[in-house]
Design a protein around this motif. Sequence first.
Motif, PDB file in Angstrom:
ATOM      1  N   ASP A 639       0.842  -1.255  -0.100  1.00 37.34           N
ATOM      2  CA  ASP A 639      -0.083  -0.056  -0.134  1.00 37.34           C
ATOM      3  C   ASP A 639       0.832   1.403   0.014  1.00 37.34           C
ATOM      4  OD1 ASP A 639      -1.699   2.151   0.995  1.00 37.34           O
ATOM      5  OD2 ASP A 639      -3.230   0.602   1.286  1.00 37.34           O
ATOM      6  N   ASN A 640       0.619   2.133  -1.050  1.00 41.09           N
ATOM      7  CA  ASN A 640       1.247   3.312  -1.016  1.00 41.09           C
ATOM      8  C   ASN A 640       0.427   4.625  -0.990  1.00 41.09           C
ATOM      9  OD1 ASN A 640       0.716   3.119  -3.775  1.00 41.09           O
ATOM     10  ND2 ASN A 640       2.811   2.496  -4.431  1.00 41.09           N
ATOM     11  N   GLU A 641      -0.859   4.406  -0.856  1.00 44.01           N
ATOM     12  CA  GLU A 641      -1.835   5.504  -0.856  1.00 44.01           C
ATOM     13  C   GLU A 641      -2.297   5.745   0.419  1.00 44.01           C
ATOM     14  OE1 GLU A 641      -4.692   5.392  -3.777  1.00 44.01           O
ATOM     15  OE2 GLU A 641      -3.267   5.382  -5.395  1.00 44.01           O
ATOM     16  N   LYS A 642      -2.754   4.628   1.456  1.00 39.03           N
ATOM     17  CA  LYS A 642      -3.197   4.930   2.792  1.00 39.03           C
ATOM     18  C   LYS A 642      -2.253   4.179   3.863  1.00 39.03           C
ATOM     19  CE  LYS A 642      -7.051   6.867   1.410  1.00 39.03           C
ATOM     20  NZ  LYS A 642      -7.412   8.354   1.919  1.00 39.03           N
ATOM     21  N   ALA A 643      -1.004   3.808   3.442  1.00 39.27           N
ATOM     22  CA  ALA A 643      -0.453   3.388   4.432  1.00 39.27           C
ATOM     23  C   ALA A 643       0.608   4.429   5.016  1.00 39.27           C
ATOM     24  CB  ALA A 643       0.806   2.181   4.057  1.00 39.27           C
ATOM     25  N   ARG A 644       0.969   4.572   6.406  1.00 39.96           N
ATOM     26  CA  ARG A 644       1.800   5.439   6.951  1.00 39.96           C
ATOM     27  C   ARG A 644       2.915   4.609   7.390  1.00 39.96           C
ATOM     28  NH1 ARG A 644      -3.903   6.686   6.101  1.00 39.96           N
ATOM     29  NH2 ARG A 644      -4.150   8.742   6.856  1.00 39.96           N
ATOM     30  N   ASP A 645       4.243   5.331   7.454  1.00 39.93           N
ATOM     31  CA  ASP A 645       5.329   4.793   7.928  1.00 39.93           C
ATOM     32  C   ASP A 645       5.666   5.297   9.296  1.00 39.93           C
ATOM     33  OD1 ASP A 645       8.243   4.137   8.443  1.00 39.93           O
ATOM     34  OD2 ASP A 645       8.838   4.498   6.377  1.00 39.93           O
ATOM     35  N   LEU A 646       5.806   4.368  10.259  1.00 41.72           N
ATOM     36  CA  LEU A 646       5.904   4.569  11.684  1.00 41.72           C
ATOM     37  C   LEU A 646       7.215   4.792  12.123  1.00 41.72           C
ATOM     38  CD1 LEU A 646       2.687   2.694  13.348  1.00 41.72           C
ATOM     39  CD2 LEU A 646       2.766   4.921  12.046  1.00 41.72           C
ATOM     40  N   THR A 647       8.122   4.922  11.260  1.00 41.72           N
ATOM     41  CA  THR A 647       9.705   5.080  11.582  1.00 41.72           C
ATOM     42  C   THR A 647       9.885   6.128  12.697  1.00 41.72           C
ATOM     43  OG1 THR A 647      10.422   3.752   9.599  1.00 41.72           O
ATOM     44  CG2 THR A 647      11.980   5.174  10.903  1.00 41.72           C
ATOM     45  N   ILE A 648       9.300   7.347  12.202  1.00 40.91           N
ATOM     46  CA  ILE A 648       9.563   8.570  13.030  1.00 40.91           C
ATOM     47  C   ILE A 648       8.450   8.557  13.859  1.00 40.91           C
ATOM     48  CG2 ILE A 648       9.948  10.959  13.118  1.00 40.91           C
ATOM     49  CD1 ILE A 648      11.253  10.758  10.323  1.00 40.91           C
ATOM     50  N   PHE A 649       8.452   8.491  15.166  1.00 37.54           N
ATOM     51  CA  PHE A 649       7.043   8.403  16.131  1.00 37.54           C
ATOM     52  C   PHE A 649       6.532   9.741  15.944  1.00 37.54           C
ATOM     53  CE2 PHE A 649       5.420   9.209  20.340  1.00 37.54           C
ATOM     54  CZ  PHE A 649       4.490   8.001  20.428  1.00 37.54           C
ATOM     55  N   THR A 661       3.506   2.859  -9.694  1.00 30.52           N
ATOM     56  CA  THR A 661       2.088   1.858  -9.381  1.00 30.52           C
ATOM     57  C   THR A 661       1.610   2.366  -8.148  1.00 30.52           C
ATOM     58  OG1 THR A 661       3.313   0.080 -10.803  1.00 30.52           O
ATOM     59  CG2 THR A 661       1.532  -0.348  -9.516  1.00 30.52           C
ATOM     60  N   PRO A 662       0.306   2.819  -8.089  1.00 35.50           N
ATOM     61  CA  PRO A 662      -0.328   3.256  -7.086  1.00 35.50           C
ATOM     62  C   PRO A 662      -0.938   1.879  -6.499  1.00 35.50           C
ATOM     63  CG  PRO A 662      -1.668   3.979  -9.070  1.00 35.50           C
ATOM     64  CD  PRO A 662      -0.281   3.480  -9.477  1.00 35.50           C
ATOM     65  N   CYS A 663      -0.866   1.712  -5.129  1.00 35.56           N
ATOM     66  CA  CYS A 663      -1.676   0.524  -4.658  1.00 35.56           C
ATOM     67  C   CYS A 663      -2.543   1.186  -3.525  1.00 35.56           C
ATOM     68  CB  CYS A 663      -0.709  -0.614  -4.336  1.00 35.56           C
ATOM     69  SG  CYS A 663      -1.348  -1.814  -3.378  1.00 35.56           S
ATOM     70  N   ARG A 664      -3.716   1.028  -3.399  1.00 35.51           N
ATOM     71  CA  ARG A 664      -4.600   1.331  -2.210  1.00 35.51           C
ATOM     72  C   ARG A 664      -5.209  -0.113  -1.963  1.00 35.51           C
ATOM     73  NH1 ARG A 664      -9.869   5.149  -1.933  1.00 35.51           N
ATOM     74  NH2 ARG A 664     -10.626   4.727   0.122  1.00 35.51           N
ATOM     75  N   SER A 665      -4.488  -0.734  -0.873  1.00 31.58           N
ATOM     76  CA  SER A 665      -4.537  -2.158  -0.508  1.00 31.58           C
ATOM     77  C   SER A 665      -6.078  -2.575  -0.528  1.00 31.58           C
ATOM     78  CB  SER A 665      -3.664  -2.594   0.546  1.00 31.58           C
ATOM     79  OG  SER A 665      -4.322  -1.638   1.829  1.00 31.58           O
ATOM     80  N   GLN A 666      -6.991  -1.861   0.218  1.00 29.58           N
ATOM     81  CA  GLN A 666      -8.339  -2.247   0.488  1.00 29.58           C
ATOM     82  C   GLN A 666      -9.114  -2.361  -0.857  1.00 29.58           C
ATOM     83  OE1 GLN A 666     -10.253   0.384   3.222  1.00 29.58           O
ATOM     84  NE2 GLN A 666      -9.087  -0.464   4.984  1.00 29.58           N
ATOM     85  N   MET A 667      -8.734  -1.465  -1.912  1.00 30.69           N
ATOM     86  CA  MET A 667      -9.268  -1.740  -3.094  1.00 30.69           C
ATOM     87  C   MET A 667      -8.804  -3.031  -4.010  1.00 30.69           C
ATOM     88  SD  MET A 667     -11.754   0.659  -2.998  1.00 30.69           S
ATOM     89  CE  MET A 667     -11.689   0.256  -1.215  1.00 30.69           C
ATOM     90  N   ALA A 668      -7.267  -2.950  -3.764  1.00 32.59           N
ATOM     91  CA  ALA A 668      -6.769  -4.124  -4.598  1.00 32.59           C
ATOM     92  C   ALA A 668      -7.028  -5.603  -3.863  1.00 32.59           C
ATOM     93  CB  ALA A 668      -5.033  -3.775  -4.178  1.00 32.59           C
ATOM     94  N   LEU A 669      -7.460  -5.349  -2.578  1.00 28.40           N
ATOM     95  CA  LEU A 669      -7.750  -6.783  -2.155  1.00 28.40           C
ATOM     96  C   LEU A 669      -9.278  -7.060  -2.677  1.00 28.40           C
ATOM     97  CD1 LEU A 669      -6.615  -6.412   1.644  1.00 28.40           C
ATOM     98  CD2 LEU A 669      -6.169  -8.139   0.140  1.00 28.40           C
ATOM     99  N   TYR A 670     -10.042  -6.348  -2.600  1.00 26.77           N
ATOM    100  CA  TYR A 670     -11.461  -6.641  -3.369  1.00 26.77           C
ATOM    101  C   TYR A 670     -11.299  -7.182  -4.627  1.00 26.77           C
ATOM    102  CZ  TYR A 670     -16.353  -6.153  -4.824  1.00 26.77           C
ATOM    103  OH  TYR A 670     -17.396  -6.587  -5.245  1.00 26.77           O
ATOM    104  N   ASP A 671     -10.479  -6.432  -5.487  1.00 26.29           N
ATOM    105  CA  ASP A 671     -10.117  -7.158  -6.770  1.00 26.29           C
ATOM    106  C   ASP A 671      -9.595  -8.458  -6.766  1.00 26.29           C
ATOM    107  OD1 ASP A 671     -11.171  -4.894  -7.887  1.00 26.29           O
ATOM    108  OD2 ASP A 671      -9.301  -3.902  -8.098  1.00 26.29           O
ATOM    109  N   PHE A 672      -8.484  -8.506  -5.851  1.00 26.58           N
ATOM    110  CA  PHE A 672      -7.851  -9.856  -5.574  1.00 26.58           C
ATOM    111  C   PHE A 672      -9.002 -11.182  -5.394  1.00 26.58           C
ATOM    112  CE2 PHE A 672      -6.441 -12.753  -2.510  1.00 26.58           C
ATOM    113  CZ  PHE A 672      -5.421 -13.449  -2.968  1.00 26.58           C
TER     114      PHE A 672
END
Length: 678
Positions: A639-649, A661-672
């Motif tokens: 996911d590179n649209e709705k995922a946040r990186d928690l490296t910096i608190f 290549t955009p990936c919104r995982s919830q939409m991609a999972l439905y298609d999967f």
Amino acid sequence: MINNRDLSWLTFNERVLQEAQDKSVPLMQRLRFLGIYSNNQDEFIKVRVANIVRLSQIKGKKTPRFSGGYTGRELLPLVNAGVYSGQKKFAHTYTEVLDEMEQQGIYVINEKQLNRRQKQFCRDYFSSVVSQRLVPLILKKTTQIPFLQDNNIYHAVKMTSGKNCKNPRYAIIQIPVSSSCPRFIVLPSVKDRNDIIFLDDIIRLCLDEIFFMFNYKYISAYTFKLMRDAQLTLDDDISKSLIEKMEDGLQNRLHGQPVRLIYDKEMPDDLLDIIATKLRLKGNEGLDAGGRYHLMRDLMKFPKVRPDLESKSPEPLQHPDIKAFSSILKVISRKDILLNYPYHTFNHFIDFLREAAIDPKVESIYITLYRVAERSKVINALINAAKNGKRVVVLLELLARFDEEQNVEYSELLQKEGIKVIHGANGLKVHSKLVLVQRKDRGYAYIGTGNFNESTAQIYGDFGLFTSNSQIVADAAAVFDFLLNTHKHFSFKQLMISPYYMREQFEALIKQEIKNAQNGKKAYIHAKFNSLTDEDMISLLYKASQAGVEIRLIVRGACCLQPQIKDQSENIRVISIVDKYLEHARLAIFHNDGDENIYIMSADWMTRNLDRRVEVGTPILDKKIKETLKEFFNIQWSDNEKARDLTIFGSNEYVEKEGNTPCRSQMALYDFYKNLNK
């Protein structure tokens, strides 16, 4: 290094607020995210902040420490600052969303902006719907304030006969929000315009109809809400049943100590002072100046006046192995079935219970219930089973926070229908999502990560496994045997059960990955949780990272693990996904030298889940389902649209896009899952 749980949770709720700020999110869904944020914040204050306040009052050597090493006195100002900062961002975002709504012809107007037709509509509405629900309470300096309930909003009213009157009159009115008297009312409007008004403002407009008997020249009303400590305390009276203790405890919660008074900053000082004094809120402690409106969780129920501006969800999918008008039990007898809500329909689970309820060969149904829908099809199916002569045993957890009252009511209803209802093991909250159906020829089990609730299953991402595997069925029977006979202890062949075995089993799986890495073998741990706060599990993950185990974690909420620390967690990455569906599934994948161990479970890696609750996790034995879950994790990790990186608190920076290549995982999972149906 361990991050503080409460500060981490505040950063999670800020991710919810980011969804309200994200202009790619449908406009009215942004408004609803503001409601979700507000509801989250209110519960946090009533539960977590109230707990910090209590523990900060303990002095001496026994002063408790919170995660991150903070004392209550050290943590409280940091948490309060986070809450205050979030409220400012909320107010700014709310104003922005309202401005954008006006550009789309949707106006939230107050009583001073009504035209003549709308004023008459509001007065008629007040007379026919609102007035009979009002109970004005007159405040006197010499008398106690009438009891004010938590979770309600009030108008504080001031009446004077002149601007400099020395003897004002004060009153309080509860704003009577309910399903038949909603917070927002759609007004008659001109073409291409939608006007909506708060119920609060209709009452403001009609103050003269409420207090007509008093002699005043000026009258004004200011909204406030009170937040009380939500800790539920049960007394030790052995003569009372648990139901009686629960009912008493719920009443005591209503009278819990006030934690915070949030009020309209325009409220006159004398009116604020009389309310705060009678609530025994000292000085400025617990007083928060806010805007004109409070209890903004009601934004989740804002009228759907423009469907084109709402978030649209695709129709839930049928599982490819479950056909309409055919036996689900027959399918499960042949193979394991994995459901992933809300991508799959929850009706499969309802149909499973309904079939079991009328199948002549089914002898008994056992189920654990934590939170169920208000008009529950699950409850109806269980009652139907009892009426068809099945033995039905329901473990109904009465201590499901903020659902206790409904669960008490359901407990009484089920017992009236002849169903055996139990309320869990002494001192242990039962949080597992487990069903056992015993048929004459074989048994069937369902192990899930989320509640048996058809309403939340439409918006919560969860897993559920149907299986007739004899060892898992036997383990499920042993769990219910334990819940019915808590003095007994059992061993389990397949299922992970807390508080007895789950922690040790997960620790062993992590240690095996450490051993494999030390022996030069490939080793990884991929896991997904709602929260990761248990310090022992975090320390073990740090050791795994130091040994060279590659660790990828998806954590929606509080995360006390700090990734990417040199010489400690360099091999750990953590992301958090906040999107239209609430990420609620728990999943753990261990490489195990190429023969992956994969589990779904009801438990997060939190101390309460591993040590103080009855939780159930199951291994995934079917190779095809294993591959499905590995692909599920890979899609979410991409996911590179709705995922946040928690490296910096606390930064909540979005994951950087690699490539185009955009990936919104919830939409991609439905298609999967849709493609699996082809």
